[in-house]
Scaffold this active site. Structure first.
Site: not given
Ligand code: ADE
Length: 248
Positions: A89, A116, A154, A169
């Protein structure tokens, strides 16, 4: 395109890439999928891949040694040249522009974390790009890796049946959302498909599609519209004016 995926849940990746378009891309030789279980690179008796975080706190952290050993092994198999991508994230947010950029690469190593995440020292030593698929937290990087794999594959030459469909697209070249699509039957559930699409008049059909793409983008994604609006042509503005007139 070679995808090397490092994960402790290889089945998740194998199942997805074994179906539908990913399977066809592999059969056509456009993409190769290699899935490696990080657990196979542990050296202890119990094949442990995680440990408690230094400093305390909830969750577990993936141990550096097995991930590093997996990356080293996979790089050696590929001539040491593949960029290393870590899904988390904290990464740069994935989008169609990045999918197009990554589709030009010879391949990549995708590292899926769990818990984590990875010990930061592995990231510092190996990772070239950190990618997030959105502002939410998943239980692991596998879905992120699959989102990357799918959106890149793709775009590879020869993967989609109609080579135009990738260009047409949402988010491609012109940056607009896609227009609505219809197929038979012409009348369904009390609604008729737009007449213009049955006209056989290609210029009119293209205008209608462009108009609908602009309308949708303006209504649904003001963030994108704000950037695109200044680049519209005179003809685009005429189409929009016509649309606004019709709606009054
Ligand atoms: N691992 C945990 N959450 C994630 C996310 N939002 N994007 C990519 N990998 C992740």
């Amino acid at each position: 395109m070679i995808f090397e995926v490092l994960t402790i849940f290889p089945e998740i990746i194998e199942n997805y890439v074994g179906c539908s378009m990913m399977k066809r891309a592999a059969q056509a030789g456009a993409a190769r999928f290699h899935v490696r279980n990080i657990r196979d690179y542990t050296t202890d008796k119990h094949h442990v891949t995680d440990d408690v975080p230094f400093g305390g706190g909830p969750g577990m952290v993936m141990k550096p040694e097995p991930v590093a050993a997996a990356i080293d092994a996979v790089q050696a198999l590929n001539g040491g040249a593949l960029p290393v991508i870590y899904l988390s994230p904290q990464g740069e947010k994935w989008n169609q522009d990045l999918a197009m950029e990554f589709s030009q690469m010879p391949g990549m190593i995708l590292i899926c974390g769990r818990y984590e995440g990875l010990d930061e020292r592995v990231i510092e030593k190996y990772v070239d790009r950190e990618v997030s698929i959105g502002d939410y937290v998943l239980t692991g990087g596998e879905l992120g890796a699959l989102v990357m794999i799918d959106s890149i594959t793709r775009l590879l030459p020869g993967v989609l049946g109609n080579s135009d469909s990738a260009v047409q697209d949402s988010f491609s070249s012109d940056g607009l959302l896609d227009c609505p699509h219809y197929t038979r039957p012409e009348h369904w559930n009390g609604a008729a498909a737009p007449e213009v699409l049955m006209s056989g008049h290609h210029a009119k059909i293209n205008d209608w599609r462009r108009m609908m793409a602009m309308k949708r983008t303006r209504e649904r994604r003001p963030d994108i519209w704000e950037k695109i609006e200044p680049t519209l042509t005179k003809k685009d503005r005429k189409l929009l004016a016509k649309l606004d007139e019709e709606q009054e």
